[in-house]
Scaffold this motif. Structure first.
Motif, PDB file in Angstrom:
ATOM      1  N   GLY A 123      37.527  34.295 -20.300  1.00 36.46           N
ATOM      2  CA  GLY A 123      38.269  33.151 -19.763  1.00 36.46           C
ATOM      3  C   GLY A 123      37.808  31.864 -20.407  1.00 36.46           C
ATOM      4  O   GLY A 123      37.292  31.864 -21.536  1.00 36.46           O
ATOM      5  N   LEU A 124      37.991  30.766 -19.668  1.00 32.81           N
ATOM      6  CA  LEU A 124      37.564  29.467 -20.190  1.00 32.81           C
ATOM      7  C   LEU A 124      36.074  29.514 -20.538  1.00 32.81           C
ATOM      8  O   LEU A 124      35.618  28.832 -21.450  1.00 32.81           O
ATOM      9  N   GLY A 125      35.325  30.348 -19.812  1.00 32.27           N
ATOM     10  CA  GLY A 125      33.888  30.496 -20.050  1.00 32.27           C
ATOM     11  C   GLY A 125      33.572  30.940 -21.474  1.00 32.27           C
ATOM     12  O   GLY A 125      32.573  30.520 -22.042  1.00 32.27           O
ATOM     13  N   VAL A 160      37.129  28.205  -4.023  1.00 32.09           N
ATOM     14  CA  VAL A 160      36.433  27.058  -4.622  1.00 32.09           C
ATOM     15  C   VAL A 160      36.605  27.072  -6.146  1.00 32.09           C
ATOM     16  O   VAL A 160      36.961  26.056  -6.754  1.00 32.09           O
ATOM     17  N   ILE A 161      36.381  28.240  -6.759  1.00 29.29           N
ATOM     18  CA  ILE A 161      36.484  28.304  -8.227  1.00 29.29           C
ATOM     19  C   ILE A 161      37.910  28.007  -8.687  1.00 29.29           C
ATOM     20  O   ILE A 161      38.147  27.205  -9.580  1.00 29.29           O
ATOM     21  N   LEU A 162      38.866  28.643  -8.014  1.00 27.69           N
ATOM     22  CA  LEU A 162      40.246  28.476  -8.477  1.00 27.69           C
ATOM     23  C   LEU A 162      40.720  27.030  -8.332  1.00 27.69           C
ATOM     24  O   LEU A 162      41.539  26.558  -9.123  1.00 27.69           O
ATOM     25  N   PHE A 213      26.452  35.538 -16.280  1.00 24.56           N
ATOM     26  CA  PHE A 213      27.177  36.068 -15.128  1.00 24.56           C
ATOM     27  C   PHE A 213      28.456  35.322 -14.800  1.00 24.56           C
ATOM     28  O   PHE A 213      29.367  35.878 -14.223  1.00 24.56           O
ATOM     29  N   PHE A 214      28.569  34.054 -15.237  1.00 25.74           N
ATOM     30  CA  PHE A 214      29.877  33.397 -15.090  1.00 25.74           C
ATOM     31  C   PHE A 214      30.874  34.118 -15.993  1.00 25.74           C
ATOM     32  O   PHE A 214      31.998  34.420 -15.601  1.00 25.74           O
ATOM     33  N   SER A 215      30.412  34.425 -17.215  1.00 27.13           N
ATOM     34  CA  SER A 215      31.301  35.048 -18.181  1.00 27.13           C
ATOM     35  C   SER A 215      31.725  36.446 -17.746  1.00 27.13           C
ATOM     36  O   SER A 215      32.863  36.850 -17.977  1.00 27.13           O
ATOM     37  N   LEU A 216      30.819  37.189 -17.103  1.00 27.06           N
ATOM     38  CA  LEU A 216      31.186  38.545 -16.676  1.00 27.06           C
ATOM     39  C   LEU A 216      31.841  38.570 -15.290  1.00 27.06           C
ATOM     40  O   LEU A 216      32.051  39.644 -14.727  1.00 27.06           O
ATOM     41  N   GLY A 272      32.591  39.309  -6.165  1.00 22.26           N
ATOM     42  CA  GLY A 272      33.406  40.430  -5.733  1.00 22.26           C
ATOM     43  C   GLY A 272      34.675  40.680  -6.534  1.00 22.26           C
ATOM     44  O   GLY A 272      35.547  41.433  -6.117  1.00 22.26           O
ATOM     45  N   CYS A 273      34.784  40.029  -7.703  1.00 19.06           N
ATOM     46  CA  CYS A 273      35.956  40.258  -8.558  1.00 19.06           C
ATOM     47  C   CYS A 273      35.966  41.687  -9.078  1.00 19.06           C
ATOM     48  O   CYS A 273      36.950  42.416  -8.942  1.00 19.06           O
ATOM     49  N   LEU A 274      34.834  42.065  -9.694  1.00 22.17           N
ATOM     50  CA  LEU A 274      34.760  43.413 -10.261  1.00 22.17           C
ATOM     51  C   LEU A 274      34.742  44.442  -9.144  1.00 22.17           C
ATOM     52  O   LEU A 274      35.256  45.548  -9.302  1.00 22.17           O
ATOM     53  N   THR A 317      44.508  35.171 -17.116  1.00 18.28           N
ATOM     54  CA  THR A 317      44.041  36.507 -16.730  1.00 18.28           C
ATOM     55  C   THR A 317      42.774  36.427 -15.873  1.00 18.28           C
ATOM     56  O   THR A 317      42.521  37.315 -15.059  1.00 18.28           O
ATOM     57  N   SER A 318      41.975  35.360 -16.045  1.00 17.61           N
ATOM     58  CA  SER A 318      40.800  35.189 -15.184  1.00 17.61           C
ATOM     59  C   SER A 318      41.217  34.694 -13.803  1.00 17.61           C
ATOM     60  O   SER A 318      40.706  35.163 -12.788  1.00 17.61           O
ATOM     61  N   ALA A 319      42.145  33.741 -13.781  1.00 16.52           N
ATOM     62  CA  ALA A 319      42.571  33.173 -12.491  1.00 16.52           C
ATOM     63  C   ALA A 319      43.167  34.253 -11.587  1.00 16.52           C
ATOM     64  O   ALA A 319      42.948  34.257 -10.368  1.00 16.52           O
ATOM     65  N   ILE A 320      43.902  35.177 -12.211  1.00 19.30           N
ATOM     66  CA  ILE A 320      44.484  36.277 -11.445  1.00 19.30           C
ATOM     67  C   ILE A 320      43.377  37.022 -10.696  1.00 19.30           C
ATOM     68  O   ILE A 320      43.500  37.341  -9.514  1.00 19.30           O
ATOM     69  N   SER A 321      42.273  37.262 -11.415  1.00 18.37           N
ATOM     70  CA  SER A 321      41.186  38.045 -10.816  1.00 18.37           C
ATOM     71  C   SER A 321      40.398  37.231  -9.794  1.00 18.37           C
ATOM     72  O   SER A 321      39.733  37.797  -8.938  1.00 18.37           O
ATOM     73  N   ILE A 322      40.448  35.914  -9.915  1.00 19.56           N
ATOM     74  CA  ILE A 322      39.707  35.092  -8.946  1.00 19.56           C
ATOM     75  C   ILE A 322      40.446  35.094  -7.604  1.00 19.56           C
ATOM     76  O   ILE A 322      39.845  35.036  -6.539  1.00 19.56           O
ATOM     77  N   MET A 378      26.996  29.485  -5.333  1.00 17.13           N
ATOM     78  CA  MET A 378      27.637  30.651  -4.711  1.00 17.13           C
ATOM     79  C   MET A 378      27.545  31.908  -5.570  1.00 17.13           C
ATOM     80  O   MET A 378      27.248  32.988  -5.061  1.00 17.13           O
ATOM     81  N   LEU A 379      27.814  31.789  -6.872  1.00 18.02           N
ATOM     82  CA  LEU A 379      27.769  32.993  -7.715  1.00 18.02           C
ATOM     83  C   LEU A 379      26.360  33.586  -7.821  1.00 18.02           C
ATOM     84  O   LEU A 379      26.188  34.786  -7.601  1.00 18.02           O
ATOM     85  N   PRO A 380      25.332  32.768  -8.099  1.00 21.89           N
ATOM     86  CA  PRO A 380      23.988  33.371  -8.119  1.00 21.89           C
ATOM     87  C   PRO A 380      23.605  33.970  -6.768  1.00 21.89           C
ATOM     88  O   PRO A 380      23.011  35.044  -6.718  1.00 21.89           O
TER      89      PRO A 380
HETATM   90  N1  PFF Z   1      34.726  34.998 -16.295  1.00 15.28           N
HETATM   91  C1  PFF Z   1      35.585  33.849 -16.291  1.00 15.28           C
HETATM   92  C2  PFF Z   1      35.347  33.030 -17.521  1.00 15.28           C
HETATM   93  O1  PFF Z   1      34.480  33.356 -18.342  1.00 15.28           O
HETATM   94  O2  PFF Z   1      36.024  32.019 -17.681  1.00 15.28           O
HETATM   95  C3  PFF Z   1      35.458  32.998 -15.076  1.00 15.28           C
HETATM   96  C4  PFF Z   1      35.310  33.718 -13.778  1.00 15.28           C
HETATM   97  C5  PFF Z   1      36.264  34.642 -13.384  1.00 15.28           C
HETATM   98  C6  PFF Z   1      34.238  33.467 -12.988  1.00 15.28           C
HETATM   99  C7  PFF Z   1      36.115  35.320 -12.228  1.00 15.28           C
HETATM  100  C8  PFF Z   1      34.070  34.147 -11.802  1.00 15.28           C
HETATM  101  C9  PFF Z   1      35.015  35.053 -11.446  1.00 15.28           C
HETATM  102  F1  PFF Z   1      34.854  35.722 -10.339  1.00 15.28           F
END
Ligand code: PFF
Length: 444
Positions: free
Chosen positions: A22-24, A96-98, A221-224, A229-231, A315-320, A383-385
């Protein structure tokens, strides 16, 4: 009710890679790598991804597949009520992320149009910087684009897992890699591109400090897409026959490949035209358009670049959005269509102050940060960590035998690797996460 499943292993891999890439990868990775010692950062990043990212990604997928539930339901089923906050954290983090992700995604949509119409013809970053500030500071226009972007997300997610999410990713991800490849060929054949490649790949250990490890861990972990709970949710649509280790390795490998390709596009382009690679977040919207304007065929490559960013963001936003949608559909039996629209409207409402914080409300500071920065910081650094920490503690100490069976049974993987995985979940990941937590909140 019968839970919908992915149509194929390929479909799952594309969807999970779509979430991760994604943007990451395209916007953040090149300049973070640039600022942190290039090749030295890359080595640390690779090690962190291999050990920590890979283990945690497998674990999240296993939690989802074993329970066939959304994050809250999954934690409740395996750990009882005590552990449900770990699931709620993910659902809330999604909103929050979206709320800020869709603002930046809206900018990328706008920039496709600006590029195509030749509105960014200047080669002077100062001029482009002003027009960027004027655009994001407008009270209405960025919000229209954010709303347009959310409409695309709604369109995909409300069509369901197979017909919506899987189908969109199966087309968009190959398109994304094709765009990456075309842009990569263009970038590395520019005169002076070697300088940029050297900057990305040659290790400069003098720039490595404790903070580098923190930056690499956070980026990994932002990138993955870990920790919210996305994965897990995507894993809950996976059938028993899929092997988790090899499937996860493919997803992690694709994410890494996309980051490397993005770095090898952005940095040679920047170097070839003599710009400063550490110009941070502004690199994408200010420096790159200046370069495209002075490059032969730049307009077309510029359109491709922003299209690439928009696809990656979509494609990332969909999963968020999906964990929250799965939660309301699973737990309350709401229809998917209605749930998706309501969740998207909530995100959009939260996007309003985020977007306005670049213009009318720029003076408004909460805890010393603008609303946009506050949302970004709260989600990414807290939140993510925290979500990843709770997940590794839960699985490492409470559900280790179950997860071990779910991930490794029938794969023939040697016991030593299983011990490494457990060691990571029990000790390495929690210690690393507590460390970034302390470091990013300034306590260390
Ligand atoms: N992995 C996405 C990116 O690298 O832009 C961002 C992201 C998607 C972060 C989904 C967290 C998430 F749950």
């Amino acid at each position: 009710m019968n839970r919908e499943h992915w149509g194929s292993r390929f479909g799952f891999i594309m969807a999970a890679a779509g979430s991760a890439i994604g943007l990451g990868n395209v916007w953040r990775f090149p300049y973070v790598a640039g600022e942190n010692g290039g090749g030295a950062f890359l080595l640390i990043y690779l090690a962190i991804i291999a050990v920590f990212g890979f283990s945690l990604a497998m674990t999240e997928i296993a939690l989802g597949r074993a329970t066939q539930r959304n994050p809250v339901g999954a934690f409740r089923q395996l750990g009882g009520r005590l552990w449900t906050p770990a699931g709620y954290l993910g659902v809330i983090a999604g909103f929050v992320i979206l709320s800020f992700y869709c603002v930046v995604a809206g900018w990328t949509l706008a920039y496709i149009g600006f590029m195509a119409r030749g509105l960014l013809g200047s080669t002077d970053p100062a001029v482009l910087g002003q027009s960027f500030e004027a655009f994001i500071g407008d009270p209405w226009i960025p919000l229209y684009y954010a709303a347009g972007f959310m409409a695309l997300v709604v369109l995909v997610v409300s069509s369901g897992v197979g017909r919506g999410i899987e189908r969109a990713n199966k087309w968009l991800m190959p398109a994304l890699f094709l765009l990456l490849l075309i842009l990569l060929i263009r970038a590395v054949t520019l005169p002076g591109a070697g300088e940029g490649l050297r900057f990305l790949l040659m290790p400069d250990f003098s720039k490595v400090s404790g903070a580098t490890f923190g930056a690499a861990l956070a980026q990994a972990f932002f990138s993955l897409s870990l920790g919210m709970g996305c994965l897990l949710t995507y894993g809950s649509y996976l059938s028993r026959s899929t092997r988790i280790p090899t499937t996860t390795a493919t997803v992690v490998g694709l994410d890494l490949l996309a980051s490397l390709m993005a770095g090898m596009i952005v940095l040679p382009v920047v170097f070839s035209f003599g710009f400063d690679p550490s110009s941070g977040p502004g690199l994408t919207f200010v420096t790159l358009p200046a370069i495209f304007a002075s490059m032969p065929g730049g307009a077309i490559f510029g359109v491709m670049f922003f299209l690439l960013l928009a696809i990656a963001a979509l494609t990332s936003a969909i999963s968020i959005l999906e964990p929250a949608v799965a939660y309301f559909v699973d737990e309350y039996g709401y229809t998917r269509r209605r749930t998706v629209s309501i969740c998207a409207l909530v995100c959009l409402a939260l996007a309003v102050p985020s977007s306005l914080s670049f213009g009318h409300w720029s003076g408004l500071k909460i805890l010393d940060r603008s609303f946009f920065d506050l949302m970004d910081y709260t989600a990414t650094n807290l939140m993510l960590p925290l979500g990843a920490l709770l997940t590794s503690l839960f699985v490492g100490w409470r559900w280790a035998a179950g997860a071990r069976r779910e991930i490794f049974e029938g794969t023939g993987i040697a016991g030593i690797w299983i011990s490494v995985w457990l060691l990571v979940l029990r000790f390495v990941a929690p210690a690393g996460l507590v460390w970034i937590f302390l470091a990013s909140s300034g306590l260390l």
